[in-house]
Design an enzyme around this catalytic site. Structure first.
Site, PDB file in Angstrom:
ATOM      1  NE  ARG A  23      -3.703  -0.397   2.285  1.00  0.00           N
ATOM      2  CZ  ARG A  23      -4.005  -1.354   3.165  1.00  0.00           C
ATOM      3  NH1 ARG A  23      -3.513  -1.301   4.391  1.00  0.00           N
ATOM      4  NH2 ARG A  23      -4.793  -2.350   2.832  1.00  0.00           N
ATOM      5  CG  ASN A  87      -0.439  -0.838  10.283  1.00  0.00           C
ATOM      6  OD1 ASN A  87      -1.333  -1.522   9.805  1.00  0.00           O
ATOM      7  ND2 ASN A  87      -0.389   0.485  10.140  1.00  0.00           N
ATOM      8  CG  ASP A 120      -6.349  -8.131   9.654  1.00  0.00           C
ATOM      9  OD1 ASP A 120      -7.505  -8.485   9.363  1.00  0.00           O
ATOM     10  OD2 ASP A 120      -5.914  -6.982   9.465  1.00  0.00           O
ATOM     11  CD  GLU A 123      -4.277  -9.944   5.923  1.00  0.00           C
ATOM     12  OE1 GLU A 123      -3.565  -9.335   5.108  1.00  0.00           O
ATOM     13  OE2 GLU A 123      -5.246  -9.411   6.506  1.00  0.00           O
TER      14      GLU A 123
END
Length: 177
Positions: A23, A87, A120, A123
């Site tokens: 990103r 994050n 997540d 993930e």
């Protein structure tokens, strides 16, 4: 590694462990730039995903990057208070092209009342297996997840009262109207 200058507009690039771009945030104003910490501000900035899709952020945000921590923190100023998106990532590096880090999937969303949820985890496990995260990285990331939770509970760093608001005030001095 360079140091971004206060007032400079930089790009932020997030990568995955395999080296592929994840990103890109097009424009963030540097509010503080040292070898160890970069604090930036943005509002309605263009974001490009790895598949080429784009979107624009909805609210002002203050971004905190630390070269010693395996996480970064974004404080988003919303009508009902400050929401944080954290994050789990590699420490940042900065070159003349952009501020860069590796995103390791695990995230923590923190609400204005300082309650939080971990996001997540599935993930993370999928990518850990697919990209072969070394065991040492897995241990570092899990230890830093715990450290980040301590920061949230202790209201340390960007979670401290007035941290985001005071940096947002500085951001407003650079904003183009």
């Amino acid at each position: 590694m360079g140091i971004p200058l206060e007032g400079e507009i930089i790009q932020i690039q997030s990568y995955k462990h395999n080296g592929h771009i994840h990103r890109v945030w097009e424009e963030t104003v540097v509010l503080k730039g040292t070898k160890s910490v970069v604090i930036g501000g943005n509002d309605r900035t263009l974001v490009t995903e790895s598949d080429g899709r784009t979107w624009v952020t909805r609210e002002p945000a203050i971004c905190y990057f630390d070269s010693q921590q395996w996480f970064n923190i974004i404080g988003m100023l919303r009508y009902d208070g400050i929401h944080y998106y954290c994050n789990i990532s590699s420490p940042f590096v900065y070159d003349d092209e952009a501020l860069k880090y590796i995103d390791y999937d695990l995230d923590i969303k923190v609400f204005p009342d300082m309650t939080y949820i971990i996001l997540d985890e599935d993930e993370y496990e999928e990518h850990r297996m697919a990209m072969g995260y070394p065991e040492v990285i897995d241990k570092i990331l899990k230890a830093n997840m715990n450290k980040l939770i301590r920061w949230i509970r202790q209201k340390k760093g960007p979670f401290a009262p007035d941290f985001i608001d005071s940096w947002y005030e500085r951001y407003l001095t650079y904003r183009k109207f």
